[in-house]
Design a protein around this motif. Structure first.
Motif, PDB file in Angstrom:
ATOM      1  N   UNK A  51       0.834  -1.195   0.000  1.00 63.04           N
ATOM      2  CA  UNK A  51       0.000   0.000   0.000  1.00 63.04           C
ATOM      3  C   UNK A  51       0.875   1.254   0.000  1.00 63.04           C
ATOM      4  N   UNK A  52       0.344   2.339  -0.555  1.00 67.59           N
ATOM      5  CA  UNK A  52       1.080   3.604  -0.507  1.00 67.59           C
ATOM      6  C   UNK A  52       1.274   4.076   0.925  1.00 67.59           C
TER       7      UNK A  52
ATOM      8  N   UNK B 147      -0.488  -2.637  -4.635  1.00 66.10           N
ATOM      9  CA  UNK B 147      -1.668  -3.465  -4.866  1.00 66.10           C
ATOM     10  C   UNK B 147      -2.700  -2.785  -5.755  1.00 66.10           C
ATOM     11  N   UNK B 148      -2.664  -1.452  -5.817  1.00 68.38           N
ATOM     12  CA  UNK B 148      -3.680  -0.734  -6.574  1.00 68.38           C
ATOM     13  C   UNK B 148      -3.345  -0.518  -8.032  1.00 68.38           C
TER      14      UNK B 148
ATOM     15  N   UNK C 228      -1.868 -11.888  -6.451  1.00 72.20           N
ATOM     16  CA  UNK C 228      -1.447 -10.545  -6.070  1.00 72.20           C
ATOM     17  C   UNK C 228      -1.119  -9.702  -7.293  1.00 72.20           C
ATOM     18  N   UNK C 229      -0.461 -10.299  -8.283  1.00 69.19           N
ATOM     19  CA  UNK C 229      -0.129  -9.576  -9.515  1.00 69.19           C
ATOM     20  C   UNK C 229      -1.383  -9.208 -10.286  1.00 69.19           C
ATOM     21  N   UNK C 230      -2.369 -10.080 -10.246  1.00 66.37           N
ATOM     22  CA  UNK C 230      -3.632  -9.768 -10.908  1.00 66.37           C
ATOM     23  C   UNK C 230      -4.324  -8.592 -10.220  1.00 66.37           C
TER      24      UNK C 230
ATOM     25  N   UNK D 162      -9.432   1.735  -2.290  1.00 69.61           N
ATOM     26  CA  UNK D 162      -8.999   2.243  -3.606  1.00 69.61           C
ATOM     27  C   UNK D 162      -8.536   1.091  -4.504  1.00 69.61           C
ATOM     28  N   UNK D 163      -7.775   0.171  -3.908  1.00 70.73           N
ATOM     29  CA  UNK D 163      -7.276  -0.968  -4.691  1.00 70.73           C
ATOM     30  C   UNK D 163      -8.425  -1.838  -5.179  1.00 70.73           C
TER      31      UNK D 163
END
Length: 901
Positions: A390-391, A504-505, A607-609, A877-878
């Protein structure tokens, strides 16, 4: 967001440094009938520089007479005035005559306080005995709550020794960090201090005085006392290094003491192992554990007197499932590890050796069949990476000068990512050298203040490697935030590897993608017909080329070691065709890829998806390819990942139905193969896989599974709590399914189990199940219980249960908003507030929800849970981006899958 404190001038949050405490004599009288305590603290100190005031911490206490003695002045003086800072929880006493630099002195303060249910400071816990509510008292001082029991310099760096004397009613038991040196019923001829006499003036009641040995030098947050009607189990162990016999006890209330034997056995097994591994003598004369009915955290490592919840220390051996056994064993082992070192929160949250030692190395030695190192991937590594993606991520070790914000730093980054770093380092240097370095660190820093750098120096000495340079860049500097996704491109004679920050987003913007990590790639590849792992391959630039034979199988991050050196290639993005080949090879019975590799493959793909780095359809193809997998750990990753998709698309019923059909196809065959009965001859993995498959199939609404579980709960309902048809490992699942499909009668049965649980695990199962009701009137009853019936420590379970119920989710968000003020007042000083904001909002997934949430908190003081809030908003947001990006792809893949069946 709401206002948060600035840390531009951290000194404003620290106590003055003109005095340094050296020893405390603390006398505390506990009255469990009046639910009050009172006492006197006499604190000795060195005068570092001349001062005309004494400033220390105090909160929620009424202070009485104060005197300050100076050995240089040879006299005592009462303060000419005093002032309170309620925000920073300090009291300052002004003196007419300054205390000379280089001298010694002491301050004596009388105090009184109430035993509240706050679960911080010195507080009360309740239990039922013969139909009546009884109370006992205990402490929880982490991180800065010792000041709620007695005035003190309540900062971790300010270590001192402590002499504790407790005064209590005759029939109760007193406990503290150290053994009692004397205990007597107070009489006219008793040899006690004047302070004790003043606390019990001419009372006709019988009071007991217990005096404890002085402690070693230690921080205030690991001081502990308790008073109540306790029962105990005991044993002793002979230590391998010192040869000393150390007494071990576990205390709790008499009604549940029979459930404490397993935790005591684990402690007896772990303590000698630690002494042998650390090669440092156990530093204390005894080790007790106190199990509490009301406790904010999971457990607490007070030196010599570990404390914690019933759910982490008690289990009924006849009803304990595998998860409960592991939780009790790892928590007890974790806290025992802390007896050699505290949790150093000097500048902020630092690494905890206790996770690596207490949850991997020691349990793995005591219970080798548990495969704790492999389970670490899901228990810790992926939990940490979820936050680090996450940011709003933060370094493992953060500055936190303001005590009002300190509870926020105890999250998965401070614990699980820290533990992942230590696991990585242990793998990198070798466990033997790692433990040798830990031993050197402990020998140098036992009872002394230390920093994470000191641990690196110990491991450096043991290995000859430049550990501080490697690790401190990872822990505290810019590279300590986030981790990379490593993208692989195949070329003629090898692979080109590129690193970018993983979020993640979606793909990181240029301003968020400035870091270049040093990444050991751990490349598994073939050479001369043999497969081996190259641990020397380091990615040290944005892009690099590595020669390997791409005509054969290969994989980066072999073994899913986790965080490696500065950071791991924990998310590896392969070309689509290579990912397919890896999955096909992983699906073979004699695959070159290990269990850890296959677990990592599943987590990576999903996770990549989610991050938009690869199509979701590719990830689902990987899952489908592994449908004949037999290892529990791989299936656990599959179940978690598919369940997560169902939760994200929860307001898209057609997608959810399709996903559940897919999920049923994966897990129902396992249920058919393994059945519902648990046998002693079953391996632990078989038990766990059976539980997982039944739970996943039940959640996916497989009719025959739902019917079977409902029938078992119906037996429980009709036979007044007879749980003979409810295997311990299925208790949670059966309770939730039973309440979901059973209506009011099932709800009442779960409520009865909640009120009269046979074990802590049954009460937790009931609390979670009550949130699973489908009828509005039953859900309203669950919501009402949060304020009227729920123990403070249990509110998060109610929220968690409601959060999994799609019919209750929006009501939960509204409840949180409607009840925000009483919830904030109830939990503002606890860890709980950070959990509640996540449970109440984490599932939201629309732009409207995000805008309304941001607006709602805009005028709130979120300083005590701001970190959790920011992480939750990042999660929303993600999810918004994921749904917008992948719904069409997901729907298309599911329709194609259905046509193939």
């Amino acid at each position: 967001m709401g206002p948060t404190a600035s840390i531009e001038n951290p000194d404003q949050y620290r106590l003055p440094t003109d005095l340094k405490p050296t020893h405390y004599d603390v006398v505390v009288k506990t009255d469990l009938e009046a639910l009050t305590f009172q006492g006197v603290v006499t604190a000795s100190f060195d005068v570092v520089k001349e001062t005309s005031s004494v400033t220390l911490n105090s909160a929620t206490l009424d202070l009485g007479r104060v005197t300050v003695y100076s050995d240089a002045l040879k006299t005592s003086q009462e303060p000419t005035g005093q002032s309170f800072d309620n925000v920073q929880e300090r009291v300052a006493f002004q003196l007419a005559t300054p205390l000379p630099a280089g001298s010694k002195g002491e301050i004596k303060i009388a105090f009184t306080g109430e035993l509240t249910s706050s679960m911080q400071g010195y507080y009360k816990s309740a239990w039922e005995h013969e139909g009546k509510t009884k109370h006992y008292a205990l402490t929880q001082f982490e991180a800065t709550a010792a000041r709620r029991c007695f005035p003190c310099w309540d900062e971790p760096l300010l270590k001192a020794t402590f002499g504790i004397t407790m005064v209590s009613r005759e029939s109760t038991t007193n406990l503290s960090n150290m053994p009692a040196v004397s205990e007597e019923i107070l009489g006219p001829n008793s040899d006690v201090s004047e302070d004790v006499r003043e606390l019990v003036p001419g009372s006709e009641e019988k009071w007991k005085v217990t005096k404890f040995e002085n402690t070693p030098p230690m921080s205030t947050y690991i001081v502990a006392i308790a008073n109540g009607t306790f029962a105990h189990l005991e044993t002793s162990v002979k230590m391998p290094l010192s040869g000393k016999t150390v007494p071990l006890r576990i205390y709790t209330t008499p009604d549940v003491i029979h459930q404490a034997q397993f935790a005591l056995d684990v402690k007896a097994a772990a303590l000698p192992l630690y002494e042998k591994i650390f090669n440092v003598e156990y530093p204390l004369p005894k080790l007790d554990t106190l199990v509490a009915h009301d406790f904010d955290a999971g457990a607490m490592e007070n030196w010599g007197l570990i404390t914690g919840r019933t759910s982490v220390f008690l289990l009924d051996p006849e009803r304990a499932d595998q998860a409960t056994k592991k939780r009790v064993a790892t928590v007890q082992s974790h806290e025992v590890a802390h007896m050699w070192y505290g949790f150093p929160i000097f500048e902020g949250a630092t690494l905890t050796l206790a996770d690596q030692m207490g949850e991997v190395i020691i349990p793995g030695t005591i219970f080798p069949e548990w495969r704790v190192d492999s389970e670490f991937i899901s228990d810790h590594l992926n939990r940490a990476l979820a936050l680090d993606a996450k940011l709003s991520s933060h370094p493992i070790e953060v500055d936190c000068p303001d005590a009002n914000h300190i509870n926020q730093i105890f999250d998965a980054l401070s614990y699980s990512k820290a533990a992942s770093v230590l696991r990585m380092l242990s793998n990198y240097v070798g466990e033997e050298k790692f433990l040798k370095g830990v031993s050197l660190y402990l020998k140098k820093k036992l009872f002394a203040n230390s920093k994470t750098h000191d641990l690196w120096e110990g491991i450096e000495t043991a290995t000859g490697l430049d550990i501080p340079d490697l690790m401190e860049n990872w822990i505290t500097k810019g590279t300590s935030i986030g981790f990379p996704v490593v993208t692989v491109t195949e070329e003629a004679n090898g692979i080109r590897v590129r690193q970018d920050r993983f979020l993640e987003g979606g793909r990181a913007a240029e301003e968020d993608n400035q870091t270049i990590w040093n990444i050991p790639l751990f490349i598994l590849s073939a050479k001369d017909g043999k497969y081996s792992v190259d641990k020397t391959a380091l990615l040290q630039e944005r892009e690099q080329f590595f020669p390997i034979d791409t005509s054969k199988h290969y994989k980066l991050n072999a073994g899913t070691v986790g965080v490696s050196l500065y950071t791991p290639p924990d998310r590896v993005l392969y070309p689509e065709e290579r990912l397919r080949k890896i999955a096909e090879e992983a699906a073979k019975k004699d695959s070159i890829f290990s269990v850890n590799d296959r677990v990592g493959l599943v987590y990576d793909a999903l996770a990549l998806a989610k991050a938009g780095q690869a199509p979701l359809s590719d990830a689902l193809t990987v899952v489908e390819t592994l449908k004949n997998e037999e290892e529990y750990l791989v299936w656990d990753g599959v179940g978690e990942s598919i369940g997560s998709l169902v939760s994200i698309w929860w307001e898209h019923p057609e997608i959810v139905d399709q996903l559940n059909t897919f999920r049923r196809s994966l897990f129902t065959p396992i249920v058919d193969r393994l059945g519902y009965e648990f046998h002693d001859s079953d391996s632990r993995d078989v038990k766990l896989l059976r539980k997982l498959a039944i739970s996943q199939a039940g959640s996916a609404k497989e009719p025959k599974v739902v019917n079977e579980l409902s029938s078992r709960f119906d037996h429980f309902v009709k036979n007044k709590g007879d749980d003979s048809k409810i295997p311990a490992d299925l208790q949670q699942t059966i309770f939730s399914i039973g309440v979901k499909y059973g209506g009011a009668e099932a709800y009442e049965a779960a409520l009865h189990a909640h009120d009269n649980p046979k074990a802590p695990s049954q009460k937790i199962a009931a609390m979670l199940a009550l949130g699973n009701a489908q009828e509005p009137e039953l859900l309203k009853q669950t919501f009402d219980m949060i304020a009227s019936k729920a123990r403070d420590q249990d509110v998060m379970y109610y929220f968690a249960g409601l959060a999994t119920n799609t019919k209750a989710r929006r009501d939960l968000t509204q409840y949180y908003k409607d009840q925000y003020e009483p919830l904030y007042k109830r939990f503002e000083g606890n860890f709980t507030m950070s959990y509640l904001v996540r449970y109440a909002l984490d599932f939201l997934s629309t732009k409207k929800d995000l805008e309304e949430s941001e607006k709602y908190f805009a005028d709130k003081d979120t300083s005590k849970y701001n970190q959790s809030l920011q992480q939750t908003l990042d999660t929303i947001r993600a999810k918004i981006a994921y749904i917008e990006r992948s719904t069409e792809d997901l729907d298309a893949w599911l329709r194609q899958w259905e046509r193939r069946q």
